[in-house]
Design a protein around this motif. Structure first.
Motif, PDB file in Angstrom:
ATOM      1  N   GLY A  23       0.798  -1.216   0.000  1.00  0.00           N
ATOM      2  CA  GLY A  23       0.000   0.000   0.000  1.00  0.00           C
ATOM      3  C   GLY A  23       0.834   1.271   0.000  1.00  0.00           C
ATOM      4  O   GLY A  23       2.060   1.248   0.116  1.00  0.00           O
ATOM      5  N   ALA A  24       0.147   2.412  -0.143  1.00  0.00           N
ATOM      6  CA  ALA A  24       0.759   3.748  -0.080  1.00  0.00           C
ATOM      7  C   ALA A  24       1.952   3.898  -1.012  1.00  0.00           C
ATOM      8  O   ALA A  24       2.968   4.503  -0.668  1.00  0.00           O
ATOM      9  N   GLY A  25       1.851   3.325  -2.209  1.00  0.00           N
ATOM     10  CA  GLY A  25       2.896   3.502  -3.199  1.00  0.00           C
ATOM     11  C   GLY A  25       4.175   2.757  -2.912  1.00  0.00           C
ATOM     12  O   GLY A  25       5.245   3.161  -3.373  1.00  0.00           O
ATOM     13  N   LYS A  26       4.096   1.647  -2.211  1.00  0.00           N
ATOM     14  CA  LYS A  26       5.295   0.903  -1.838  1.00  0.00           C
ATOM     15  C   LYS A  26       5.510  -0.321  -2.730  1.00  0.00           C
ATOM     16  O   LYS A  26       4.567  -0.969  -3.144  1.00  0.00           O
ATOM     17  N   PHE A  27       6.796  -0.631  -2.931  1.00  0.00           N
ATOM     18  CA  PHE A  27       7.167  -1.879  -3.579  1.00  0.00           C
ATOM     19  C   PHE A  27       7.482  -2.950  -2.537  1.00  0.00           C
ATOM     20  O   PHE A  27       7.281  -4.133  -2.754  1.00  0.00           O
ATOM     21  N   SER A  28       7.989  -2.540  -1.388  1.00  0.00           N
ATOM     22  CA  SER A  28       8.397  -3.440  -0.290  1.00  0.00           C
ATOM     23  C   SER A  28       9.539  -4.354  -0.737  1.00  0.00           C
ATOM     24  O   SER A  28       9.409  -5.584  -0.788  1.00  0.00           O
ATOM     25  N   PRO A  29      10.695  -3.772  -1.044  1.00  0.00           N
ATOM     26  CA  PRO A  29      11.803  -4.553  -1.609  1.00  0.00           C
ATOM     27  C   PRO A  29      12.350  -5.621  -0.674  1.00  0.00           C
ATOM     28  O   PRO A  29      12.860  -6.649  -1.144  1.00  0.00           O
ATOM     29  N   ASP A  30      12.276  -5.413   0.643  1.00  0.00           N
ATOM     30  CA  ASP A  30      12.891  -6.352   1.579  1.00  0.00           C
ATOM     31  C   ASP A  30      11.916  -7.393   2.107  1.00  0.00           C
ATOM     32  O   ASP A  30      12.301  -8.238   2.931  1.00  0.00           O
ATOM     33  N   VAL A  31      10.679  -7.353   1.640  1.00  0.00           N
ATOM     34  CA  VAL A  31       9.687  -8.349   2.049  1.00  0.00           C
ATOM     35  C   VAL A  31       9.928  -9.635   1.265  1.00  0.00           C
ATOM     36  O   VAL A  31      10.240  -9.603   0.067  1.00  0.00           O
ATOM     37  N   ARG A  32       9.780 -10.774   1.942  1.00  0.00           N
ATOM     38  CA  ARG A  32       9.993 -12.056   1.268  1.00  0.00           C
ATOM     39  C   ARG A  32       8.959 -12.258   0.161  1.00  0.00           C
ATOM     40  O   ARG A  32       7.775 -11.970   0.339  1.00  0.00           O
ATOM     41  N   CYS A  33       9.408 -12.747  -0.980  1.00  0.00           N
ATOM     42  CA  CYS A  33       8.533 -12.970  -2.138  1.00  0.00           C
ATOM     43  C   CYS A  33       7.874 -14.339  -2.011  1.00  0.00           C
ATOM     44  O   CYS A  33       8.557 -15.347  -1.775  1.00  0.00           O
ATOM     45  N   THR A  34       6.581 -14.390  -2.170  1.00  0.00           N
ATOM     46  CA  THR A  34       5.858 -15.662  -2.072  1.00  0.00           C
ATOM     47  C   THR A  34       5.862 -16.383  -3.415  1.00  0.00           C
ATOM     48  O   THR A  34       6.144 -15.798  -4.465  1.00  0.00           O
TER      49      THR A  34
END
Length: 656
Positions: free
Chosen positions: A254-265
């Protein structure tokens, strides 16, 4: 030389059309309004004929004649008018010239016209003694735009930012110099009519500045970056930028984020690969226990299973593994299978990669093709069992697909309603599916990559398309209009259109639903009622499904005979007389005129439906949406009068 006109109808049919009348009989000069430019039907022949049928007095003298009865000029051009002297004693050099609207044209004492602004004006030439005059209609054509210059061809913004664009129309002397701003995807960028844009969602789209006359446009390709992936110093900046421009991802968190450090499912990476492949529809759908039809990744997982990119979890549970983090070896294996499982020419020697495991060849291939060099920690390890972050996955994809550069050439222009739009293409196929451009809903054929119009070319609220026709169109092949509708001119004044019977017969034979109209020449209430009686007689016994319409327009015939024309009280009264009588006879009825006449001259008649002439730039395209403002919209006369029905004719009503 003098020509005599008699009142006899029989003789009038064979007499010459008069080219002038006595000056003392001419009506008071009045301004022609902007509305006159919006009228759709041209009836010059009928107007001239009605003039001959209704002379101002029993006997007329023709003394002078302007050699041109109609002149067409462009803005800033000139034309010399000349007068032919038909009676003795007239001094050509003493003829006085005048115009009824000097904002459109001016004329000097010698008959030289100078065009200043678009519109229609009337020139009068009057003899010195005031006894004779003649008129000429002058149409000034606009200067259309040729191009639009926009301040940026491409622009990058971060989610939440605003930016001011500017645009100008060329040539500088174009009649309309304004631009209309629009965004191809308002989930990415919004734009107001000053050109101020706001980044409202990560992605790429085009902002269009269209010239006010719809003859030209320019695009600015805008990419809205993620707030947490806009730092050019980070290793994943280029990969994430690339993925954004290729519609691989629109972010997470949300809020225009990519979340680069979040684990990819697992479902996320399969969806990334599916989007890069063009979002193809699978031939059959997966039956994984943890993947439902309603899930956003349903098609992606099904396609990946069909293409042997994934087989699901190897634990006997028939699960795909939704929500599970994708490890580095899983990710590389997915990419390897998507590439067709190519054999590496040499094998990697990572310390933690067992040559007997399923991922040995995929990792060797990835190392050989520079997709990965392993962990950057000096241990010569690949990182088996380590979860892939979203930044890592996108970086792997970026390295695999480095041949896909993202430039303006990656986007193809499509045209909708006369406007140009940019859509993303890969290998000739449009990747963004089911998109909406200017009220047109599109779908892309997954096999050919061709655009499919999933709704009507104009808007999803169009009921049907059709034409209106008269003897001016000649003997048309009406079979070309099967599946649409026709509105047929039956009469002008109290004179039958010579092709009316033929056109009605053919429509009935071809089962084309049709309505009819009468072009109005009434000078008083009695004549308006006579016109209603006349058309009712002509259509007796006919299968009129789409109504009987009263066509009322501005023309020189009425202007020279009805004081103060156009007069709202007279116009509204004549419309009411005609429509009331037709409705009383059991027909659905309504009024045809221009959009501006409905605003300014047709008053208190909402009980009758509207057929509106409003063309925009008359190039054959549908430029203005009048849905909700009329029942039928005549949107062009190029090359034939074309119309759309906004409402189901069965639901039209004569009630307020």
């Amino acid at each position: 030389m003098k020509l005599k006109l008699l009142l006899s109808t029989a003789l009038a049919l064979s007499c010459l059309i008069p080219v002038s009348v006595k000056a003392e009989e001419k009506p008071a000069e009045e301004e022609l309004t902007e509305m006159e430019k919006q009228i759709g039907h041209e009836n010059a022949d009928e107007t001239a004929y009605m003039n001959s049928m209704n002379p101002v007095s029993d006997e007329e003298d023709t003394g002078i004649a302007i050699t041109d009865s109609y002149v067409e000029l462009s803005v800033d051009s000139s034309r010399q008018l000349n007068v032919e002297v038909l009676a003795e004693g007239i001094d050509r050099s003493q003829i006085e010239w005048s115009v009824d609207d000097d904002s459109i044209i001016t004329i000097d004492e010698n008959g030289m016209i100078n065009a200043h602004s678009p519109g229609r004006a009337t020139v009068r030439a009057v003899s010195e003694d005031g006894e004779y005059y003649d008129i000429c209609t002058v149409e000034v054509i606009p200067v259309y735009s040729e191009s639009v210059l926009i301040s940026y061809d491409e622009l990058e913004m971060v989610y939440g930012e605003t930016h001011q664009l500017s645009a100008s129309v060329e040539p500088a002397n174009a009649t309309l110099t304004g631009v209309r701003w629009s965004s191809n995807d308002e989930d990415v960028v919004t734009v107001d009519q000053s050109g101020k844009i706001k980044a409202v969602g990560p992605g790429t789209t085009a902002v269009t500045a269209a010239a006010e006359d719809d003859n030209s446009a320019a695009n600015c390709l805008v990419t809205v970056l993620f707030t947490d992936a806009s730092d050019e110093s980070r290793y994943f900046y280029e990969p994430v930028y690339w993925a954004l421009r290729h519609y691989v991802t629109n972010g997470y968190g949300g809020a225009g984020k990519f979340s680069p450090d979040v684990r990819c499912t697992r479902e996320q990476i399969v969806s990334f690969i599916w989007r890069l492949a063009g979002e193809p529809d699978p031939e059959k759908y997966t039956k994984f226990a943890d993947v439902k039809e309603t899930d956003w990744y349903y098609k992606a997982v099904s396609w990946a299973y069909e293409k042997n990119i994934t087989y699901g979890l190897n634990d006997g549970t028939n699960r795909f593994g939704v929500g599970m983090p994708c490890t580095r070896e899983m990710c590389i294996t997915f990419l390897h299978r998507a590439a067709g499982s190519p054999k590496p020419s040499e094998h990697a020697s990572f310390a933690d990669v067992d040559s007997s495991r399923y991922y040995y060849e995929p990792i060797s291939w990835a190392y050989e093709t520079d997709i990965t060099t392993g962990l950057n920690d000096g241990t010569n390890r690949f990182g088996i069992g380590t979860s892939c972050t979203r930044a890592m996955v996108v970086s792997f994809l970026y390295r695999q697909y480095t041949g896909l550069s993202v430039t303006m050439d990656t986007f193809e222009t499509v045209t909708s309603n006369g406007r140009s739009y940019l859509v993303y293409k890969k290998d000739g196929k449009i990747l963004k599916k089911n998109f909406k451009l200017d009220q047109v809903y599109y779908q892309v054929d997954p096999q050919t990559g061709e655009i499919i119009h999933t709704q009507n070319l104009f808007t999803d609220e169009i009921y049907m398309e059709g034409v209106d026709i008269s003897e001016h169109n000649g003997e048309l092949d009406l079979s070309q209009f099967e599946g649409g509708f026709a509105i047929i001119r039956v009469a002008w004044g109290t004179h039958e259109d010579i092709l009316a019977k033929r056109n009605m017969d053919l429509c009935e034979q071809l089962k084309i639903p049709y309505g009819v109209y009468l072009y109005d020449y009434a000078l008083d209430d009695e004549q308006a009622e006579s016109e209603a009686d006349y058309i009712l007689e002509l259509i007796k016994g006919r299968d009129i499904k789409l109504g009987v319409w009263f066509d009322i327009e501005n023309d020189s015939y009425k202007a020279s005979r009805i004081p103060g024309w156009p007069n709202a009280a007279v116009i509204s009264r004549h419309c009411a007389i005609f429509c009331d009588k037709v409705a009383a006879a059991g027909y659905h009825t309504g009024i045809y005129t221009s959009y501006y006449w409905f605003l300014d001259y047709v008053k208190g008649l909402n009980r009758y439906d509207k057929w509106t002439a409003h063309w925009g730039y008359n190039d054959g395209s549908w430029a203005v949406n009048l849905n909700g403002k009329c029942n039928i919209h005549q949107f062009t006369s190029n090359p034939i009068d074309r119309n759309v029905f906004y409402t189901d004719p069965n639901l039209m009503s004569n009630e307020d």
